[in-house]
Design a protein around this motif. Structure first.
Motif, PDB file in Angstrom:
ATOM      1  N   GLY A  82      47.044  -4.985  26.518  1.00  0.00           N
ATOM      2  CA  GLY A  82      46.332  -6.126  26.429  1.00  0.00           C
ATOM      3  C   GLY A  82      46.950  -7.306  25.722  1.00  0.00           C
ATOM      4  O   GLY A  82      47.677  -7.207  24.937  1.00  0.00           O
ATOM      5  N   PHE A  83      46.098  -8.457  25.933  1.00  0.00           N
ATOM      6  CA  PHE A  83      46.987  -9.624  25.219  1.00  0.00           C
ATOM      7  C   PHE A  83      47.207  -9.921  23.747  1.00  0.00           C
ATOM      8  O   PHE A  83      47.790 -10.425  23.263  1.00  0.00           O
ATOM      9  CB  PHE A  83      46.331 -10.926  25.528  1.00  0.00           C
ATOM     10  CG  PHE A  83      46.729 -11.358  27.358  1.00  0.00           C
ATOM     11  CD1 PHE A  83      47.708 -11.178  27.929  1.00  0.00           C
ATOM     12  CD2 PHE A  83      45.689 -11.493  27.895  1.00  0.00           C
ATOM     13  CE1 PHE A  83      48.318 -11.649  29.305  1.00  0.00           C
ATOM     14  CE2 PHE A  83      45.781 -12.118  29.246  1.00  0.00           C
ATOM     15  CZ  PHE A  83      46.890 -11.844  29.908  1.00  0.00           C
ATOM     16  N   CYS A  84      46.053  -8.879  23.056  1.00  0.00           N
ATOM     17  CA  CYS A  84      46.162  -8.980  21.767  1.00  0.00           C
ATOM     18  C   CYS A  84      47.496  -7.979  21.176  1.00  0.00           C
ATOM     19  O   CYS A  84      47.869  -8.107  19.957  1.00  0.00           O
ATOM     20  CB  CYS A  84      45.008  -8.659  20.996  1.00  0.00           C
ATOM     21  SG  CYS A  84      43.633  -9.810  21.389  1.00  0.00           S
ATOM     22  N   ASN A  85      47.832  -7.123  22.139  1.00  0.00           N
ATOM     23  CA  ASN A  85      48.971  -6.066  21.716  1.00  0.00           C
ATOM     24  C   ASN A  85      50.127  -6.444  22.391  1.00  0.00           C
ATOM     25  O   ASN A  85      51.257  -5.698  21.983  1.00  0.00           O
ATOM     26  CB  ASN A  85      48.436  -4.798  21.855  1.00  0.00           C
ATOM     27  CG  ASN A  85      47.237  -4.486  21.160  1.00  0.00           C
ATOM     28  OD1 ASN A  85      47.162  -4.633  19.826  1.00  0.00           O
ATOM     29  ND2 ASN A  85      46.049  -3.921  21.727  1.00  0.00           N
ATOM     30  N   ALA A  86      50.252  -7.232  23.482  1.00  0.00           N
ATOM     31  CA  ALA A  86      51.551  -7.406  24.056  1.00  0.00           C
ATOM     32  C   ALA A  86      51.768  -8.915  24.479  1.00  0.00           C
ATOM     33  O   ALA A  86      50.678  -9.311  24.985  1.00  0.00           O
ATOM     34  CB  ALA A  86      51.727  -6.320  25.208  1.00  0.00           C
ATOM     35  N   VAL A  87      53.078  -9.464  24.556  1.00  0.00           N
ATOM     36  CA  VAL A  87      52.957 -10.761  25.251  1.00  0.00           C
ATOM     37  C   VAL A  87      53.696 -10.203  27.025  1.00  0.00           C
ATOM     38  O   VAL A  87      54.236  -9.293  26.991  1.00  0.00           O
ATOM     39  CB  VAL A  87      54.159 -11.444  24.719  1.00  0.00           C
ATOM     40  CG1 VAL A  87      54.621 -12.755  25.440  1.00  0.00           C
ATOM     41  CG2 VAL A  87      53.763 -11.717  23.209  1.00  0.00           C
ATOM     42  N   SER A  88      52.869 -10.911  27.757  1.00  0.00           N
ATOM     43  CA  SER A  88      53.235 -10.717  29.238  1.00  0.00           C
ATOM     44  C   SER A  88      53.747 -12.002  29.599  1.00  0.00           C
ATOM     45  O   SER A  88      53.698 -13.207  28.963  1.00  0.00           O
ATOM     46  CB  SER A  88      51.891 -10.331  29.775  1.00  0.00           C
ATOM     47  OG  SER A  88      51.320  -9.181  29.521  1.00  0.00           O
ATOM     48  N   LYS A  89      54.026 -11.839  30.977  1.00  0.00           N
ATOM     49  CA  LYS A  89      54.660 -13.276  31.634  1.00  0.00           C
ATOM     50  C   LYS A  89      53.636 -13.564  32.864  1.00  0.00           C
ATOM     51  O   LYS A  89      52.810 -12.953  33.418  1.00  0.00           O
ATOM     52  CB  LYS A  89      55.961 -12.924  32.576  1.00  0.00           C
ATOM     53  CG  LYS A  89      57.130 -12.682  31.422  1.00  0.00           C
ATOM     54  CD  LYS A  89      57.735 -13.986  30.845  1.00  0.00           C
ATOM     55  CE  LYS A  89      58.849 -13.538  29.980  1.00  0.00           C
ATOM     56  NZ  LYS A  89      59.417 -14.829  29.094  1.00  0.00           N
ATOM     57  N   ALA A  90      53.317 -14.820  33.225  1.00  0.00           N
ATOM     58  CA  ALA A  90      52.751 -15.281  34.048  1.00  0.00           C
ATOM     59  C   ALA A  90      53.257 -16.721  34.710  1.00  0.00           C
ATOM     60  O   ALA A  90      54.036 -17.469  34.141  1.00  0.00           O
ATOM     61  CB  ALA A  90      51.304 -15.770  33.452  1.00  0.00           C
ATOM     62  N   GLU A  91      52.777 -16.817  35.997  1.00  0.00           N
ATOM     63  CA  GLU A  91      53.021 -18.383  36.537  1.00  0.00           C
ATOM     64  C   GLU A  91      51.932 -19.044  36.331  1.00  0.00           C
ATOM     65  O   GLU A  91      50.763 -18.548  36.882  1.00  0.00           O
ATOM     66  CB  GLU A  91      53.523 -17.946  38.023  1.00  0.00           C
ATOM     67  CG  GLU A  91      53.808 -19.183  38.679  1.00  0.00           C
ATOM     68  CD  GLU A  91      54.084 -18.898  40.155  1.00  0.00           C
ATOM     69  OE1 GLU A  91      55.350 -18.548  40.568  1.00  0.00           O
ATOM     70  OE2 GLU A  91      53.160 -18.973  40.983  1.00  0.00           O
ATOM     71  N   VAL A  92      52.012 -20.315  35.866  1.00  0.00           N
ATOM     72  CA  VAL A  92      50.732 -21.099  35.607  1.00  0.00           C
ATOM     73  C   VAL A  92      51.034 -22.611  36.253  1.00  0.00           C
ATOM     74  O   VAL A  92      51.954 -23.151  36.422  1.00  0.00           O
ATOM     75  CB  VAL A  92      50.436 -21.278  34.385  1.00  0.00           C
ATOM     76  CG1 VAL A  92      50.186 -19.828  33.513  1.00  0.00           C
ATOM     77  CG2 VAL A  92      51.542 -22.005  33.556  1.00  0.00           C
TER      78      VAL A  92
END
Length: 112
Positions: A82-92
């Protein structure tokens, strides 16, 4: 003496009236279209000051809290990935307005 006090008071009112009619500074904004960004919890991963876990994106190295999408819209923020435990990539796509990212679209990219 009365004329001096009257002139002083008149000057104060004139300055105050001028300050109130001065134009306000425009909101600063920047349009973002299909840009690849880091996405995570602003407080937990990007060390931003906030009151609670809140979704954030990092655009050109600067983190912004997100309006228009919630941290839990993409699953459990406190789960293993989850976002509190890992940085992800996204297209925004959206707009930065007053140091917040107003999201129109967030497409989370698969982990590599």
């Amino acid at each position: 003496m009365k004329n001096l006090i009257f002139a002083l008071l008149l000057s104060v009112f004139a300055i105050n009236a001028n300050a109130q009619s001065a134009p306000k500074t425009a909101e600063t904004s920047k349009v973002i279209t299909k840009q690849l960004v880091d996405i995570a919890c602003g407080e937990c991963q990007f060390k931003m000051k906030g009151k609670d876990c809140e979704l954030a994106v990092k655009i050109e190295g600067k983190p912004y809290f997100v309006d228009g999408k919630s941290i839990d819209d993409f699953g459990d923020a406190h789960g293993e990935h989850g976002f509190c435990n890992a940085v992800s990539k996204a297209e925004v796509t959206g707009e930065i307005v007053n140091n917040r990212f107003k999201a129109k679209e967030i497409k989370l990219l698969p982990k590599k």
